[in-house]
Design an enzyme around this catalytic site. Structure first.
Site, PDB file in Angstrom:
ATOM      1  N   GLY A  10       0.830  -1.214   0.000  1.00  0.00           N
ATOM      2  CA  GLY A  10       0.000   0.000   0.000  1.00  0.00           C
ATOM      3  C   GLY A  10       0.855   1.250   0.000  1.00  0.00           C
ATOM      4  N   GLY A  51      17.472  10.686  -3.203  1.00  0.00           N
ATOM      5  CA  GLY A  51      18.721   9.930  -3.044  1.00  0.00           C
ATOM      6  C   GLY A  51      18.530   8.513  -2.539  1.00  0.00           C
ATOM      7  N   ASN A  87       0.822  -2.733   5.304  1.00  0.00           N
ATOM      8  CA  ASN A  87       0.053  -1.504   5.458  1.00  0.00           C
ATOM      9  C   ASN A  87      -1.196  -1.434   4.583  1.00  0.00           C
ATOM     10  OD1 ASN A  87      -0.230   1.649   5.781  1.00  0.00           O
ATOM     11  ND2 ASN A  87      -0.022   1.260   3.580  1.00  0.00           N
ATOM     12  N   TYR A 152     -14.151  -4.163   9.020  1.00  0.00           N
ATOM     13  CA  TYR A 152     -12.843  -3.501   9.155  1.00  0.00           C
ATOM     14  C   TYR A 152     -12.271  -3.711  10.570  1.00  0.00           C
ATOM     15  CZ  TYR A 152      -9.449   0.378   9.020  1.00  0.00           C
ATOM     16  OH  TYR A 152      -8.305   1.141   9.079  1.00  0.00           O
ATOM     17  N   ILE A 185      -6.134   9.559  10.762  1.00  0.00           N
ATOM     18  CA  ILE A 185      -4.984  10.106  10.035  1.00  0.00           C
ATOM     19  C   ILE A 185      -5.477  10.731   8.722  1.00  0.00           C
ATOM     20  CG2 ILE A 185      -2.714   9.528   9.059  1.00  0.00           C
ATOM     21  CD1 ILE A 185      -2.920   8.815  12.073  1.00  0.00           C
TER      22      ILE A 185
END
Ligand code: NAP
Length: 244
Positions: A10, A51, A87, A152, A185
């Site tokens: 994810g 980087g 995730n 869920y 979140i």
């Protein structure tokens, strides 16, 4: 710190993307997995521009076949996977009395079975190397429940049981298994919440804000590090205090 290979599922957006970027900035090689390769390539470009080292693999966590072939290919290509961040996750909310069997099954399959099957693919390499870090992204909803999210919540509570069982099973191989349990979140997953509900959640959160993907990624980076070598079977809550 040694350079390790991390697989983040994810990783195309939200919390997974932040985890991949954070692990890359900690010096790890990251393999980014999700269904949408295009979005994964965007994350990979950001990591390379900064980087870091990033590779992309298309995996559908709802399919055992897709996980088995793509995770094992990635593991072979890079020698092994040292860090797995489970995730990827979906919601298909609805009241239990009317929940369609496919909405129950698809959430359990993606969130819980997908994580377990990914673990099965990386375990032999970690056991051989006698080093491994598995971090499962659970949810505050898995700990406290939420009306309208029986599927869920069950999947996320299941991840906690899986985390603790595996921690006991493979600790002697120097593999740690932990869960991170985010609160609310700011991501695509919570974007469609009504303004009212959003404010209600913020009001109930002692730290009076929603979390960021980076808040969660910092916890994942710690649990994946050498510094966390004596922590296993733990559920690290990153929830602003909404549940304690
Ligand atoms: P998101 O923005 O909706 O991102 C979900 C990610 O999972 C995407 O990269 C998506 O990519 C991937 N995914 C979904 N189904 C997949 C499948 N079948 N196979 C492979 N990849 C799949 O979600 P998020 O908010 O970042 O959430 C990430 C994790 O944190 C989830 O497990 C979620 O349950 C958990 N969590 C989130 C919150 C929150 O408030 N946001 C709170 C607690 C826990 P593709 O669509 O390209 O496959």
């Amino acid at each position: 710190m040694s350079k390790r290979t991390a697989l983040v599922t994810g990783a195309s957006r939200g919390i997974g993307k932040a985890c991949a970027q954070t692990l890359a900035s900690a010096g790890h090689r990251v393999i980014l997995a999700a269904r949408s390769v295009e979005r994964l390539e965007e994350t990979a470009s950001l990591i390379r521009d900064a980087g870091g080292e990033a590779f992309v693999t298309a995996i559908d966590l709802a399919s055992h076949g897709s996980i088995a072939s793509n995770v094992s290919t990635a593991a072979k290509e890079f020698g092994r996977i040292d860090i797995l961040v489970n995730n990827a996750g979906i919601t298909k909310d609805g009241l239990a009395v009317r929940m369609k069997p496919e909405d129950w099954r698809s959430v359990l399959e993606t969130n819980l079975s997908g994580s377990f099957f990914a673990i099965q693919q990386v375990l032999p390499g970690m056991m051989r190397e006698r080093w491994g870090r598995i971090v499962n992204i659970s949810s505050v909803v898995g700990e406290m429940g939420n009306a309208g999210q029986a599927n869920y919540a069950a999947s996320k509570a299941g991840l906690i049981g899986l985390t603790k069982s595996l921690a006991r099973e493979i600790g002697s191989r120097n593999i740690t298994v932990n869960a991170v349990s985010p609160g609310f979140i700011e991501t695509d997953m919570t974007r469609d919440m009504s303004a009212d509900l959003r404010q209600k959640m913020i009001d109930q959160t002692p730290l009076k804000r929603m979390g960021t993907p980076e808040d969660v990624a910092a916890a994942v980076r710690f649990l994946a590090s050498d510094e966390a070598s004596f922590i296993t079977g733990h559920v690290l809550e990153v929830n602003g205090g909404i549940y304690m």
